[in-house]
Design a protein around this motif. Structure first.
Motif, short mmCIF file in Angstrom:
data_model
loop_
_atom_site.label_atom_id
_atom_site.label_comp_id
_atom_site.label_asym_id
_atom_site.label_seq_id
_atom_site.Cartn_x
_atom_site.Cartn_y
_atom_site.Cartn_z
N LYS A 55 0.83 -1.20 0.00
CA LYS A 55 0.00 0.00 0.00
C LYS A 55 0.87 1.26 0.00
N ARG A 56 1.90 1.26 0.84
CA ARG A 56 2.78 2.42 0.91
C ARG A 56 3.51 2.64 -0.41
N GLN A 57 3.99 1.54 -1.01
CA GLN A 57 4.69 1.65 -2.28
C GLN A 57 3.77 2.13 -3.39
N PHE A 58 2.52 1.68 -3.36
CA PHE A 58 1.55 2.11 -4.36
C PHE A 58 1.35 3.62 -4.30
N PHE A 59 1.10 4.14 -3.11
CA PHE A 59 0.89 5.58 -2.97
C PHE A 59 2.17 6.36 -3.32
N HIS A 60 3.31 5.77 -2.99
CA HIS A 60 4.58 6.41 -3.32
C HIS A 60 4.73 6.57 -4.83
N LEU A 61 4.37 5.54 -5.58
CA LEU A 61 4.47 5.59 -7.03
C LEU A 61 3.44 6.52 -7.63
#
Length: 542
Positions: A55-61
């Motif tokens: 989830k964190r990586q998704f929002f980061h991208l």
């Protein structure tokens, strides 16, 4: 005998697979397989779940997309301008000092400026209009501690040979607090600059204790969802993974069985609150301590907010669950002397059941060219004036003084709670233990009530997940007429809102509701950083 002839089909399969490979290819495939397996194991075997990291990586991208980045940057810039504009307006009647004055100001000039700076706030805390913040204020006590601080303002317990009397005062503050929280002769501790530092020191001590005694390399601590945010700060500072456990939706106390399920070989600390900040409820410390004993894990009780009031509530005649060193298994307690100890801001205590834990709080450097250096807390130099002022406050109040204050505060809290429970459209979260009364509504947006009370001069604390507000009752609220005025304004505000309960909240309070709905919490963090930066705003130099 041929080597490996008895290894069966596995060996045969490997021989067939690699029979046509060059030696370098075999070595490369082997190395890649080993490294890939190690990477996969490391990726999977982390403290955070795959879902959280994904989830964190998704929002980061997503935030890297130009259109998204521009939108976020624009909103944060607007928020920062709004924050700075509000600060600028509040300081309209003051001049800004952007460099040292050419010549020093006189005593009268400085005192006049101090008075002007202190009079620009929107809330009258002296009349009990503020939740928490200022826990007590008596003119004679202020006069006393002002004189004490003046005498000790330049002392520093970093130099015990120069200021041994200040060190004695600190030792006495700690021992008096240990006695108040039912510590035995082995109990010990230090003063700190506030509840956050007390909590930081406990987490640091238990991390280092677990490393030395159990060689725990990847420490975690298990805390209630309602625990103070200082534990998250400690987790960030000291690289301790924090495991949050939900609370019962009715009692607002931590789910002890969920705590038990979360324990693993890397757990270095279990935590309970007495009481917690959002709802003022006390966790089942006896049950948490029992888990600590069973699994040989230290147990910390955060009594920063409750401090001397929670320590004396039972003696004041009220029922309260056990929470202190009288429970076998409780190994440390944090409590703020600058809250219900009524000492000036900048003082707290961290207490331990045994010196073996305290020793791991200390920081010692043995090979510095400047000499062997040891410090008990975060700071090296510490304000002897704050230690002396805290000591003087405790000596001035005495046991009976604190007991009477506890009676006044808990009486007033129960009075306000009882009145609120009779008002249609709102409810009280859980069962408040001491001085915090948290309120919610299933009928209207509770932040509308906060906004209405704000306009009437009341400053309450906003809560999230779920939305709520709370009042932290202090000795300021025990002044004649204050509680009755609050209840009257509360009733009138609710009655007005109930005329149109579906109306959405507007203005600044709408931000609290909106913030809860943002799935990417890093955006909320960015806005918070913009606010913190705005606190240091000064206008551009002409």
């Amino acid at each position: 005998m041929k080597p490996y002839q008895d290894c069966g089909p596995i060996t045969s399969g490997l021989n067939r697979a690699f029979g046509n490979k060059e030696p370098w290819q075999v070595a490369a495939i082997t190395a890649t397989t080993v490294l890939g397996t190690v990477w996969l194991w490391t990726f999977i075997n982390q403290d955070e779940s795959l879902f959280v990291r994904g989830k964190r990586q998704f929002f980061h991208l997503v935030k890297k997309l130009p259109v998204v980045r521009r939108k976020i940057d624009a909103e944060i810039s607007k928020a920062r301008r709004d924050f700075e504009s509000e600060i600028s307006k509040s300081c309209n009647d003051l001049s800004w000092s952007l460099e040292l004055p050419a010549n020093g100001l006189s005593r009268d000039e400085i005192l006049q400026l101090v008075d002007k700076h202190l009079n620009i706030g929107h809330y009258n805390w002296r009349e009990g209009r503020v939740s928490g913040a200022v826990y007590g204020f008596k003119a004679d006590l202020v006069e006393l501690i002002t004189e004490v601080y003046g005498k000790t303002s330049y002392t520093n317990p970093l130099h015990p040979d120069i200021f041994p009397g200040v060190c004695k005062m600190e030792a006495e503050v700690v021992r008096m607090a240990c006695t108040l929280f039912h510590g035995d002769a082995n109990s010990c501790g230090t003063m700190t600059t506030g509840g956050t530092e007390s909590i930081l020191m406990a987490c640091k001590a238990y991390r280092d204790y677990a490393l030395e005694t159990r060689n725990v390399q990847r420490p975690n601590m298990i805390v209630p969802r309602t625990v103070h945010a200082a534990f998250d700060k400690a987790a960030q500072y000291f690289k301790i993974h924090i495991i949050y456990v939900d609370v019962d939706p009715k009692t607002l106390e931590v789910d002890v069985q969920a705590v038990k399920r979360a324990i693993n070989s890397n757990t270095v600390l279990l935590v309970g609150s007495a009481p917690n900040f959002p709802y003022g409820t006390i966790d089942d410390i006896e049950a948490i301590a029992a888990l600590g004993l069973k699994y040989d894990i230290p147990v910390h009780v955060d009594a920063c907010l409750g401090s001397f009031v929670v320590a004396l509530t039972r003696e004041a005649g009220y029922k309260i669950k056990p929470f202190d060193f009288s429970i076998n298994g409780v190994t440390s307690i944090s409590a703020d002397t600058h809250k219900y100890g009524f000492a000036p801001k900048g003082s707290s205590i961290i207490l331990y059941s045994d010196q073996k834990y305290l020793n791991h709080q200390f920081t010692v450097t043995t090979d510095w060219p400047g000499g062997v250096y040891g410090s008990p807390t975060v700071n090296g130099s510490r304000a002897g004036g704050i230690i002396a002022a805290c000591w003087a406050t405790m000596m001035s109040f005495g046991h009976e003084g604190y007991l009477e204050a506890t009676k006044r505060i808990v009486d007033t809290s129960r009075y306000i709670e009882a009145a609120i429970r009779k008002i249609d459209g709102v409810f009280v979260f859980g069962k408040p233990a001491t001085s915090v009364v948290a309120i919610g509504s299933k009928v209207f947006d509770i932040f509308r009530l906060s906004d209405a009370l704000c306009k009437l001069g009341w400053n309450l604390n906003a809560l999230q997940f779920p939305s709520g507000i709370h009042i932290c009752v202090t000795d300021m609220h025990t002044q004649p007429g204050v509680a009755d005025k609050f209840i009257a304004d509360f009733k009138a505000s609710v009655a007005e809102i109930m005329k149109d309960p579906g109306q959405p909240v507007e203005g600044k309070m709408a931000i609290y509701g909106m913030a809860q709905s943002i799935p990417d919490r890093s955006v909320v963090g960015d806005v918070t950083r913009a606010f913190l930066n705005s606190m240091y705003f000064t206008p551009a130099k002409n």
